[in-house]
Design an enzyme around this catalytic site. Structure first.
Site, PDB file in Angstrom:
ATOM      1  N   SER A 176      11.757 -31.176  27.576  1.00  0.00           N
ATOM      2  CA  SER A 176      10.540 -30.562  28.100  1.00  0.00           C
ATOM      3  C   SER A 176       9.887 -29.810  26.955  1.00  0.00           C
ATOM      4  CB  SER A 176      10.879 -29.617  29.249  1.00  0.00           C
ATOM      5  OG  SER A 176       9.695 -29.034  29.738  1.00  0.00           O
ATOM      6  N   ARG A 212     -41.497 -27.173  23.942  1.00  0.00           N
ATOM      7  CA  ARG A 212     -40.170 -26.796  24.447  1.00  0.00           C
ATOM      8  C   ARG A 212     -39.058 -27.447  23.633  1.00  0.00           C
ATOM      9  NH1 ARG A 212     -41.010 -25.529  30.513  1.00  0.00           N
ATOM     10  NH2 ARG A 212     -43.104 -26.327  30.834  1.00  0.00           N
ATOM     11  N   GLY A 269       8.046 -27.194  25.108  1.00  0.00           N
ATOM     12  CA  GLY A 269       7.580 -25.821  25.255  1.00  0.00           C
ATOM     13  C   GLY A 269       6.491 -25.629  24.229  1.00  0.00           C
ATOM     14  N   THR A 270       5.294 -26.020  24.620  1.00  0.00           N
ATOM     15  CA  THR A 270       4.230 -26.085  23.617  1.00  0.00           C
ATOM     16  C   THR A 270       3.729 -24.716  23.181  1.00  0.00           C
ATOM     17  OG1 THR A 270       2.769 -26.561  25.463  1.00  0.00           O
ATOM     18  CG2 THR A 270       3.429 -28.410  24.084  1.00  0.00           C
ATOM     19  N   ASN A 271       3.993 -23.678  23.973  1.00  0.00           N
ATOM     20  CA  ASN A 271       3.616 -22.339  23.498  1.00  0.00           C
ATOM     21  C   ASN A 271       4.356 -22.022  22.212  1.00  0.00           C
ATOM     22  OD1 ASN A 271       2.254 -22.169  25.877  1.00  0.00           O
ATOM     23  ND2 ASN A 271       3.516 -20.568  26.785  1.00  0.00           N
ATOM     24  N   ASP A 272       5.678 -22.069  22.297  1.00  0.00           N
ATOM     25  CA  ASP A 272       6.466 -21.741  21.120  1.00  0.00           C
ATOM     26  C   ASP A 272       6.293 -22.787  20.026  1.00  0.00           C
ATOM     27  OD1 ASP A 272       7.300 -19.396  22.087  1.00  0.00           O
ATOM     28  OD2 ASP A 272       9.417 -19.899  22.269  1.00  0.00           O
ATOM     29  N   HIS A 321       1.094 -11.707  27.450  1.00  0.00           N
ATOM     30  CA  HIS A 321       1.959 -11.583  28.621  1.00  0.00           C
ATOM     31  C   HIS A 321       1.129 -11.430  29.884  1.00  0.00           C
ATOM     32  CE1 HIS A 321       4.516  -9.319  31.495  1.00  0.00           C
ATOM     33  NE2 HIS A 321       5.437 -10.166  31.063  1.00  0.00           N
ATOM     34  N   ARG A 342      11.903 -20.105  35.382  1.00  0.00           N
ATOM     35  CA  ARG A 342      12.386 -19.129  34.392  1.00  0.00           C
ATOM     36  C   ARG A 342      13.358 -18.174  35.062  1.00  0.00           C
ATOM     37  NH1 ARG A 342       6.298 -19.089  32.829  1.00  0.00           N
ATOM     38  NH2 ARG A 342       6.390 -19.156  35.073  1.00  0.00           N
ATOM     39  N   CYS A 349       6.101 -28.082  29.664  1.00  0.00           N
ATOM     40  CA  CYS A 349       6.057 -26.934  30.559  1.00  0.00           C
ATOM     41  C   CYS A 349       5.424 -25.722  29.904  1.00  0.00           C
ATOM     42  CB  CYS A 349       7.452 -26.605  31.078  1.00  0.00           C
ATOM     43  SG  CYS A 349       8.570 -26.045  29.785  1.00  0.00           S
ATOM     44  N   ARG A 405      15.585 -23.177  33.627  1.00  0.00           N
ATOM     45  CA  ARG A 405      15.851 -22.812  32.237  1.00  0.00           C
ATOM     46  C   ARG A 405      16.810 -21.628  32.196  1.00  0.00           C
ATOM     47  NH1 ARG A 405      10.882 -20.862  28.670  1.00  0.00           N
ATOM     48  NH2 ARG A 405      11.216 -18.966  29.873  1.00  0.00           N
ATOM     49  N   MET A 457     -32.575 -21.547  23.587  1.00  0.00           N
ATOM     50  CA  MET A 457     -33.557 -21.824  22.533  1.00  0.00           C
ATOM     51  C   MET A 457     -34.958 -21.485  23.034  1.00  0.00           C
ATOM     52  SD  MET A 457     -31.976 -25.184  20.745  1.00  0.00           S
ATOM     53  CE  MET A 457     -31.959 -26.128  22.252  1.00  0.00           C
ATOM     54  N   GLU A 459      10.865 -26.986  21.578  1.00  0.00           N
ATOM     55  CA  GLU A 459       9.877 -25.937  21.315  1.00  0.00           C
ATOM     56  C   GLU A 459      10.031 -25.351  19.912  1.00  0.00           C
ATOM     57  OE1 GLU A 459      10.410 -22.674  24.078  1.00  0.00           O
ATOM     58  OE2 GLU A 459      12.567 -22.997  24.194  1.00  0.00           O
ATOM     59  N   LYS A 504     -34.025 -33.282  27.909  1.00  0.00           N
ATOM     60  CA  LYS A 504     -35.337 -33.156  28.545  1.00  0.00           C
ATOM     61  C   LYS A 504     -36.234 -34.330  28.151  1.00  0.00           C
ATOM     62  CE  LYS A 504     -37.270 -29.005  28.336  1.00  0.00           C
ATOM     63  NZ  LYS A 504     -37.491 -28.306  29.609  1.00  0.00           N
ATOM     64  N   TYR A 543       5.804 -36.222  32.857  1.00  0.00           N
ATOM     65  CA  TYR A 543       5.131 -35.246  33.721  1.00  0.00           C
ATOM     66  C   TYR A 543       4.601 -34.065  32.930  1.00  0.00           C
ATOM     67  CZ  TYR A 543       9.325 -32.360  33.329  1.00  0.00           C
ATOM     68  OH  TYR A 543      10.338 -31.588  32.829  1.00  0.00           O
ATOM     69  N   ARG A 596     -33.004 -33.365  35.867  1.00  0.00           N
ATOM     70  CA  ARG A 596     -31.721 -33.421  35.159  1.00  0.00           C
ATOM     71  C   ARG A 596     -30.600 -33.383  36.194  1.00  0.00           C
ATOM     72  NH1 ARG A 596     -32.323 -27.429  32.421  1.00  0.00           N
ATOM     73  NH2 ARG A 596     -32.458 -26.284  34.370  1.00  0.00           N
ATOM     74  N   GLY A 608     -31.906 -21.512  28.352  1.00  0.00           N
ATOM     75  CA  GLY A 608     -32.367 -20.203  27.906  1.00  0.00           C
ATOM     76  C   GLY A 608     -31.946 -19.830  26.500  1.00  0.00           C
TER      77      GLY A 608
END
Lengths: 951, 951
Positions: A836, A158, A838-841, A518, A624, A903, A680, A169, A817, A88, A923, A402, A167
Site C-alpha cells: 500500500s 472585451r 503511503g504517498t504522504n511519506d 495534522h 490507523r 492509502c 496498520r 481581465m 512509503e 467568448k 485500489y 457559454r 472579472g
C-alpha cells in the site's frame, strides 16, 4: 444541428487544423528568434512562410490572420476555436454560424496577444489593417460609422481567453465617444442624459482600465457631486451634473497622465486593445490562473463588437439567463432582465430585475425568440447555457453564451437528466461532473446569499462550513461541547493530543500548517470543516484569544469557517445542509460500472467505517491503530507502557490495552461485514503520546513551589526524562513505524493479538461474516524489517486461531512509503502479500520536504513556477510516481498477483487517482468523505481522462 | 615447495572440491529436514547419500567425513581448507604437508559445529567413531595412550574458526589427566610438581570453560592458599599446596554442579569438545563477529592435539615469534622464548622472556632448525608469519603458524620489501594493506605500551589520540587555547556554533550522536580525534563537568581520548607521533598507477586544501561555503542578513560578506594551483546561524530584570521572533539547500560574485594558474531549481568576467542527494555539467533515517541482523546504490560526458569506494586525512577487490 452547417464546420475544422500547424511552425521560428535577439519582428521570411498557409485557406487574409469576423450571416471562426479566439470569441462566432443574432464584431486572436508580449508590448504591424477591415465590416453591418459625428458607432472591447476568468481581465464599453460623437449620439437617440451618462461611464472606465488611474479618483468626484446635490443614486444625476463630472474627469486625467483624454477614436481603440492585452498579466489574473491551474502562456483574445443598448426606452432591455436552474439543475428556463437598462445595472442591484417569465407578457415575440434561441443553443452545445442578451428597440441580440456554471447538485441532476433526454451519453454525463466537486455535496455549505464579515483567509483545508464559539484548547472544546455549545477549535497547530477536542468541534482553525498538516488531515478524515495556516491571525492559546487585523476574538465569541474557501468570518453565517438528490445514486452507479480501481476508505473507528460503507467503500485500506491509543482513557496506559523500565512492565501495560483494541477491531469488522480491512500497526513516534515538555516543566516547578510530595515530583521528572530521551531532531525520520515494532516487539505482538482475537470472535458469531484482516507494516525500508514483524504476527495468529479453534484468511503486507522500500520492492514482495503506497511519506522522503515545514517554500516554488503543483496534493508523477512505478514493476516481477493500493492523502485526489489507474494498481483508499470523489475520478480515469488541470 | 608435494596437494584439492560438493548436497537435505522437524538425525538415508561421497575419496572415512588428521608425515587437509578446518586446523595441516614438525592431532570440522547447533547441541553420531580413529592416530604417533595409567596421552582442545577471533572462544589444555593418569605422568616425567600443577590447571580450566563455573571461585581458593602460605607467585606453591588446592577445586565443582569432576578421560574429551562448539556463540564471540563483520553461521572447528611440554627441564622451552618485526616491518627474525616453561608463562609475564637470538647460543641446532622452518613458512605463505613453538626435551614442535598481524607502518614496509624481494607482485603488495588502516599512519596514536585508566567507551568517531583539559563550551575552548592550554571540548553534542571551539581543541568528546553526527563529521574533516556518543557519561555543560561512573571530571581536569578505539581515559596518556616511512610514497605511487577513480578532497579552507594536496588530492570535490559564514567575525553580519526585513537590508549585509568570502576563495584557488575546485552554495538552514533559543530567552529575562534599555530588549526580541519563525519540525527536510538560494536569490548572487571575482583575480595574476571553479547547487530535486540558480550564476559570471575583462572556464552542476534528483537525473542532466552524490543526505532520505536520531535504532537493527552494515558508514548498495545507478545511467543517457563524483562521508569509505568504482564514476571526494585511504581503496577496486568485510 443542420447537416449543412455540420458539413461546413467539418470543412472549416480541417482548414483550421492545417492552418494552425503552419502557424505553429511559423510561430516557433519567431519564438526562437525572439529568444535569440530578444525582440521579434515579423520579418519578410516569416511573411513568406505564412504565404504558404494562405494557399490552403478559404478565407483569404493578407499575411498572418490575426482578426476573425463574426455577426451577420457567417463568422470566420467557430465554436471549436477557443484556443485562438478565446471562449467568448469562439461562442460569438458559433452563434453567428448557427444563425443567432449577435452584434457584429471581430476577435483579435490570442496569438496576437502572445506576439504582443514577445514584441515588447507592441502588436504586430499586420494587425492594424485587419482591424480596419473589421471595423469596416461592423460599420457595414450596423450602418453606423466609427468616429462619425452624425451616426457614431460605439464599441465594446472585451477580453476573452480560452478558459473563463470572470472579472480578472479588463473591459472597456462605449468606446468611440468623444466630444463630437457625443453630439451625434444625442441627436441619434434623442436622449441627452443617456448620451452624457454613456460618455461619463466611458471616460471613467477608460481612465481606470486603460490609463491606470485609481478608481477612487473618479468615484470621489462622483460622490462629491452627489453629496453637493444631495442625491444618493447615480441615476438621479441630471445632465448638468454629468457635464460637470465629465469636465472634472477630463481634468483628473490631464492631472494624472499629463495628457488630455484622447479624442481620436482610433487611438482610443488602440489603447483599449493594448490595455486588454496587458490585463492578461495583471496580478489578480496571474493569481487566478495559478489557483485554477491555467497556463500563463495562453494569452487573451480581444473582442471588439458594436455596442447595443438595452436602455433606449421601454422597448429595450437587457438580461442574463440559464437554460436550466444552475442551483438545482431543474429543467426550467431561468433568468432575469431589466427593461430600459444596461447590463451593469442588472449586476449593480440598484433596481430589482424581473423574472424572465415576465418577458413573455411584456414582449411576447422577443420572449419566444429568446426561448427558441436558448433551446437551440443548449441542443447545439448539448449542455446548459449561461447567456447574456440585450433588446435594443425591439431587436434581440445575444451578447454571450457559454457553458453554464452550476452547483455540483445541479451538475449531477443535469447530467442524469440529459442522459434520459438522450442529449448525452452516460460517459459524457460522467465527464460533465468534476470529481472534486462532489465533495460539496457531502458537507454543509455557507449559504451563498448570506452576508459575511470575512476577517481572515487561510487554506481551504477541509471543506464544509461551521459556526461556533471559539475555544483554544482541546479540553475546553470538550467542556463547552458537553455544555451543549457548538465550538470551533482554534490552535496555532494541532497534534494528536488534540484529537478529543477536534472530535467534538464543529470546525478547526489553525494559524500554522498546510494542506497536509495534522489539523487538515485529521479534519478531512473526520469530514469536518477546517481552515488551516491562516498566517495573518495570531493565536494566543494561553490567553484564549486570537487577533485578526483589528479584531480580537476571545473565548466564547462566535466565528464561522468556510472550509471550502478558507474564509474566517465573524459571527454566525447561515449555512445550508447538503442534500443528496435521487439522481446521485444513479450517477454514482454509472461511475461504478466503468471504473477499474476499487475504492476503499481510511477509517479507524466504527463510525468512520459505517460512514465509508454508506459512501460506497469496498473495504478499509487504512485503519490507523494509533488512534486507538489516543482516547483519553487509554493515554495513561500508553504512557505507562512508554515509561516502562523493562519488557515486563511494558507487557503489563500492553495487556491492559489489549481488550480495548480488540473491541475497536470487532466494531470495525462488524461495520465492514466481511470486506477486507487493512490494519496498520503502530506508526507514530512514542513521544507523540507523552505530554508537552514545557507543560511538564511548568508543572514540576509549580509542584515544587507548592511543596508537593517528593515522590509525585519524581514521577513527573521521570516523564520529563523520558520526553527528553525521546526527543528527536527530525522525528519524521526517526524512531517510528516498524522501527518501534522491532525495538519493542511486544507492541506488535499485542496488536496482532487484538486483531486476531477480534477477527476470530467475529468469525465464530454465526450471524456475522468472517472478516479478512490485512495486517500492514508501516515504514518498511528493508525486507528484513518486514520478515521480523511478519514472524511475530504469524506466530500470534497461529496461537490465537488455535485458541479459538478456528481458521481465518488473513494477509500480511507492507506500506511502501520509504524510497528504499520502493527500490527494493522485489525483495520485499517475497514476503509481502500486498503493498500500500503511503504517498504522504513517500513524497516527503522523495523530495526531502517535511510536510510540516515545507509549505513556506512550496508557496514560493509554486509562485516561481519551480513546482507546477503541490506534490502533497497531487502525486508528483515524474518523481514520486516513477518510484511507485518501479515498486509496482518490481513487486509484480516476484509476486504476479500482489495486491497494490494507495492509502496516502493522494488516494482522494482525482489527478492522483488518474495516475493510479494508469499504474494499473488495484485500489485507492481515502477518507470516507472523499469516497464518492474517488469513485468518480476512477471512472473518469477509466474513460481515458488524463488530468484535471485547466477544465 | 617440492613438486611432489605440490602434485599431491593438487590431487587432494580436487578430491576436496568433489567431496565438498557432495557434502554440501547432503547437508542441504539435513538442514531442510532440520527446519521441518526441528531436529536432525543423521538418518539412514543420509548415511546412504554419504556413501556416494565415500566412493570418490582416497582417504576412506566411514560416512560423512567430520575429522581430519594432521601431524606425522601427511595431513588429510591442507592450508586451503580454512572454511572446513578453521585457520588453525588448516595451518597445522599445511605445516604437516610441507614437512614441518607439529604435534600430531586432528581437526573436527566447522560443519560438525553447525550440525551440532542444528541438532539441538548434539554432535552427529558419526563423530565419535572418527574421533576414536583420530585418537588412535595420535597414540600411534606419540607412543602414548589416552587415559593410560602408565604412559598417559594429554591433549589440548582448541577452537579455530575461519577468521582469527583471538581469545574469544575457549581452549582446554592438559586434558586426559585424572587421579590415575596423574600418577603415570609423575612416573613418566619424574616431576611431581609439574604433574600436580598440570592437573590443577586442567581442573581449573575445565571447571571454568566446560562446566561454566566462575573463574573467581577457583582464583579465591588459590589466593587463600597463597595468603596462608605467605607466598606471592603460583610457581612458589609446593606439591602439598597443589594437592590441597586440587582437593578444594574438586569440592567446588561438586558444590556448583552437583557432580564429581569427571575421571573418565573420554567424557572429559566429549565435554570439552562441546564446550568449544558452544563457545562459538558466547556473547563476546558474537560481539566480536559483529564488530569485525564476520558471519555468524561459519562455526568453529575443534583442534585436538597431543600436548607437548616446554617445561620438562632445561632442554625444553616454549616461544612465539614473527618472521619480520610486526611493529616496524623490518626484516629481522623476531621472537621471545622461555626455557623450562609453558606457553602461558610467556604471556603471563612472570618471567622475562629471552630474545630469540639467545636461542642460537643455548640450543644452536634447534635455533637453526626454527630459523629454517620459519623462513620456509614465510616463503611458503609468501607473507610474514606469526608462529608458536615448543621444544620438548630437545625436540622442536611448531604449534601454530598464521599470517602475522602488523601495524600499518609495518604492513606498508613489508609489502614494499617483499616486492623488492620478488616474493610478491605489486598487485599483491597493494592488496596486503587494508586501505582503512592507512588512517593510523596519519594521526598521533596512543602509545600501545602506555598505562591508561579507561573511564568510558564510545564510538571511535575520528581516529588519533589527544590529551588536554576538559572544557565545556566552544568559547571556553577558545579562551583556554589562547592561554596556551591544550583542550578537549566536551559537549552533549556539537553544532555549527561550536566550530570555533572545535577548531582550537585537540579532541572532541560528545555524549550523544553517532558516527555521522556533527561532531564526528567535522572532526574527521579537521583530522581531529573524536570520541562520540559515549552514552554512559553524563555531560553537564552549565555546571562544567561530566560524570563517568564514579569519576567526576570538571573543567581543567586532564583527559585523553583515543579516537581509534573510542576510549576515554583519565589524565594524560602518552601518544606517539605518526611517521611516514619512505616506503609509503612508493607504495602509494603503485596505488595511483592502477586506480581509475580520481580522488578529491572535501576542504573549505586554505589549510585543508594544502593538507589535501600534500596527501595527493587531485582537486576539491566539496568546498562548503557555509563554513565561511561561521567565523566569529562574520556571524554578526550573517545574523544581520537573516534578520533583514527586506531584500535591501539583506543585500547590504551580503555585500559585507562578499569581500570576506572572496578572499577565502582566492586562498583556496591558490592552494589548488589550477586543479578543479567544486564549490557548493549555501546549504544549512538559516536557523543554524542564529543563537540558541533558550539562551536568548534567558538573556531577555536577565535584561528585563536588570532594567536594560527597551530598545536593546526589543532587538533581542526580534532575534527571538525570527528564531521562532525559522523553527522547523524536521529541519533536515526543511528550508535549506537550494531552497534558500531560490527564496533569497541575493545569497546565491553574492556567493557567485565572490567565487568569480576570486577566480578572475587569481587568473589575472601571471604567477598563478587559472582556477576551474565548479559551482554546485545543493539539494536539487527538480531541474527547475537548478535552472533558477544556474541563471543567476551565469548572469553574475558574465558580469564579473566582463568587469575583469577576462574569460574563465567554469562549470555548473548539482548535488544528487535527494531521491527525486536521482530519479529525474535525465532531466537534471540537461542543465547540469556534473553530478556529485551527496550520499549522506541521499542515505537519509532513501532510508527515511535522520542521522541525528537513527543511531538508537540502527544499533538494534545491526544487533538483530536487520541491517548488515550501518548505511551511514558504507553505501547501501541495494537501495541507495541503486538510486545512484539510476542517476548515473539517466544522467549519461542525456549528457554522455557528464562528470560524476561523490562527496558524502562515504567518499572515504573503502567499501563505498569499491562500489563507486563499479558504478564507473569519475571521482570520490573525502576529508583530507582520508585521501590516502581512498587512493588505496580505489586501487584495490581497480584490482578487482569487491568488499572488505571478513578479512
Amino acid at each position: 444541428m443542420a447537416p449543412k452547417i455540420k458539413k461546413k464546420q467539418k470543412k472549416a475544422k480541417k482548414i483550421i487544423v492545417k492552418s494552425k500547424k503552419a502557424y505553429s511552425t511559423a510561430k516557433k521560428t519567431v519564438t526562437k528568434k525572439a529568444k535569440k535577439q530578444n525582440k521579434v519582428k515579423i520579418s519578410a521570411k516569416m511573411a513568406g512562410k505564412v504565404t504558404d498557409v494562405k494557399k490552403v485557406k478559404e478565407s483569404k487574409p493578407k499575411g498572418l490572420k490575426l482578426v476573425y469576423l463574426f455577426g451577420g450571416k457567417k463568422a470566420e471562426g467557430n465554436g471549436e476555436m477557443k484556443d485562438l479566439l478565446g471562449g467568448k470569441g469562439a461562442g460569438l462566432a458559433e452563434m453567428t454560424n448557427i444563425g443567432i443574432p449577435v452584434p457584429p464584431g471581430f476577435t483579435i486572436t490570442t496569438e496576437t496577444c502572445n506576439l504582443f508580449y514577445q514584441n515588447r508590448m507592441t502588436p504586430p504591424k499586420e494587425l492594424m489593417p485587419q482591424v480596419k477591415k473589421g471595423l469596416a465590416y461592423i460599420e457595414k453591418e450596423t450602418g453606423k460609422k466609427f468616429g462619425d459625428v452624425s451616426n457614431p458607432l460605439l464599441l465594446s472591447v472585451r477580453s476573452g481567453s480560452k478558459f473563463s476568468m470572470p472579472g480578472m481581465m479588463d473591459t472597456v464599453l462605449n468606446l468611440g465617444l468623444n466630444d463630437k460623437t457625443l453630439i451625434g449620439l444625442i441627436n441619434k437617440t434623442d436622449n441627452e442624459r443617456f448620451a452624457y451618462d454613456s460618455y461619463r461611464r466611458f471616460i471613467q472606465m477608460f481612465g481606470n482600465v486603460v490609463l491606470g488611474i485609481d478608481k477612487s479618483e473618479f468615484e470621489s468626484i462622483l460622490e462629491n457631486r452627489k453629496k453637493k446635490q444631495k442625491i444618493k443614486l447615480d441615476t438621479e444625476l441630471a445632465v448638468g451634473d454629468l457635464k460637470y463630472i465629465i469636465k472634472k474627469f477630463k481634468a483628473k486625467i490631464k492631472e494624472k497622465t499629463g495628457d488630455e483624454f484622447p479624442q481620436d477614436v482610433n487611438i482610443q481603440l488602440e489603447m483599449a486593445r493594448d490595455a486588454v492585452f496587458r490585463s492578461w498579466n495583471n496580478p489578480r489574473a496571474i493569481t487566478y490562473r495559478r489557483l485554477n491551474d491555467i497556463p500563463g502562456d495562453l494569452g487573451t483574445a480581444v473582442n471588439i463588437q458594436a455596442m447595443v443598448f438595452g436602455n433606449m426606452g421601454e422597448n429595450s432591455a437587457t438580461g442574463v439567463g440559464f437554460t436550466r436552474d444552475p442551483s438545482t439543475g431543474q429543467k426550467k428556463f431561468y433568468g432575469e432582465y431589466l427593461t430600459n437598462a444596461q447590463g451593469e445595472d442588472v449586476v449593480a442591484g440598484i433596481r430589482t430585475p424581473k423574472h424572465i417569465s415576465s418577458l413573455a407578457k411584456e414582449m411576447p415575440n422577443i420572449y419566444k425568440q429568446l426561448k427558441a434561441i436558448t433551446v437551440k443553443l443548449e441542443e447545439h452545445y448539448r449542455d446548459v447555457q449561461d447567456f447574456e442578451f440585450t433588446i435594443q428597440e425591439n431587436k434581440l441580440y445575444m451578447l454571450q453564451t457559454r457553458t453554464g456554471k452550476r452547483t455540483t447538485a445541479a451538475a449531477v441532476r443535469i447530467a442524469v437528466d440529459m442522459v434520459k433526454e438522450k442529449l448525452i451519453s452516460k460517459k459524457e454525463a460522467l465527464l460533465r461532473v468534476k470529481p472534486e466537486s462532489l465533495d460539496q455535496l457531502l458537507h454543509p455549505q455557507i449559504n451563498p446569499t448570506a452576508v459575511a464579515n470575512v476577517i481572515a483567509r487561510g487554506l481551504a483545508a477541509s471543506p464544509g462550513a461551521a459556526s461556533g464559539i471559539a475555544v483554544f484548547s482541546a479540553d475546553d472544546a470538550v467542556r463547552f461541547a458537553k455544555a451543549g455549545k457548538k465550538v470551533i477549535l482554534v490552535r496555532q497547530e494541532t497534534n494528536p493530543d488534540d484529537i478529543h477536542g477536534m472530535n467534538v468541534a464543529e470546525g478547526i482553525l489553525t494559524s500554522r500548517g498546510g494542506m497536509t498538516s495534522h489539523a487538515a488531515v485529521v479534519a478531512r478524515g473526520m469530514g469536518k470543516c477546517c481552515v488551516a495556516g491562516v498566517e495573518n491571525i495570531k493565536v494566543y492559546e494561553v490567553d484564549r484569544k486570537f487577533i485578526a487585523g483589528k479584531h480580537v476574538i476571545s473565548e466564547g465569541d462566535i466565528v464561522t469557517l468556510n472550509g471550502s474557501t478558507g474564509e474566517v468570518m465573524l459571527g454566525e453565517v447561515e449555512t445550508t445542509e447538503p442534500k443528496l438528490s435521487g439522481g446521485f445514486g444513479t450517477f454514482m452507479s454509472w461511475a461504478d460500472e466503468v471504473r477499474k480501481l476499487k475504492v476503499r476508505a481510511n477509517a479507524d473507528t466504527k463510525k468512520d467505517a459505517s460512514l465509508a460503507r454508506s459512501f460506497g467503500a469496498e473495504g478499509i485500506g487504512l485503519c490507523r491503530t494509533e488512534h486507538m491509543f489516543f482516547a483519553p482513557d487509554r493515554v495513561p496506559i500508553v504512557q505507562k507502557m512508554i515509561l516502562a523500565d523493562n519488557e515486563l512492565e511494558r507487557t503489563e501495560a500492553l495487556e491492559q490495552l489489549l481488550p480495548l483494541q480488540k473491541n475497536n477491531f470487532k466494531e470495525i469488522f462488524d461495520a465492514m461485514q466481511g470486506l477486507p480491512v487493512t490494519i496498520r500497526t503502530i506508526d507514530p513516534p512514542l513521544h507523540e503520546f507523552l505530554p508537552d515538555k514545557q507543560e511538564i516543566i511548568k508543572e514540576i516547578e509549580q509542584m515544587r513551589a507548592a511543596g508537593a510530595w517528593e515522590d509525585d515530583i519524581r514521577a513527573k521528572e521521570k516523564i520529563l526524562t523520558r520526553i527528553e530521551e525521546l526527543e528527536e531532531f527530525n522525528p519524521m525520520m526517526g524512531h517510528r513505524g516498524c522501527r518501534l515494532g522491532i525495538t519493542y516487539p511486544e507492541i506488535t505482538e499485542m496488536q496482532a493479538r487484538a486483531i486476531f482475537s477480534a477477527a476470530c470472535e467475529t468469525a465464530k458469531n454465526p450471524r456475522k461474516k468472517a472478516p479478512i484482516p490485512e495486517i500492514m507494516i508501516p515504514l518498511v525500508g528493508t525486507v528484513e524489517e518486514l520478515k521480523h514483524q511478519k514472524n511475530i504476527i504469524i506466530h500470534v495468529a497461529d496461537e490465537v486461531m488455535s485458541h479459538y479453534k478456528t481458521k481465518l484468511k488473513y494477509h500480511i503486507g507492507t506500506m511502501i512509503e520509504i524510497p528504499r522500500g520502493a527500490i527494493t520492492a522485489d525483495e520485499i514482495a517475497r514476503e509481502a502479500e500486498f503493498f500500500s503506497f503511503g504517498t504522504n511519506d513517500l513524497t516527503q522522503m522523495t523530495f526531502g520536504y517535511s510536510r510540516d515545514d515545507a509549505e513556506k517554500f512550496i508557496k514560493v516554488y509554486l509562485d516561481k513556477g519551480i513546482l507546477k503543483k503541490d506534490p502533497f496534493i497531487s502525486i508528483d508523477t515524474d518523481g514520486v510516481g516513477q518510484l511507485m512505478k518501479i515498486a509496482v514493476d518490481k513487486g509484480r516481477s516476484i509476486r504476479k498477483d500482489i495486491k497494490i493500493g494507495i492509502c496516502g492523502e493522494h488516494g482522494g485526489d482525482p489527478d492522483s487517482i488518474t495516475f493510479c489507474h494508469q499504474l494499473d494498481i488495484d485500489y485507492v483508499s481515502c477518507s470516507p468523505y472523499r469516497i464518492p470523489v474517488a469513485r468518480l475520478a476512477a471512472a473518469h480515469a477509466a474513460l481515458g481522462k488524463t488530468e484535471y488541470t485547466q477544465k
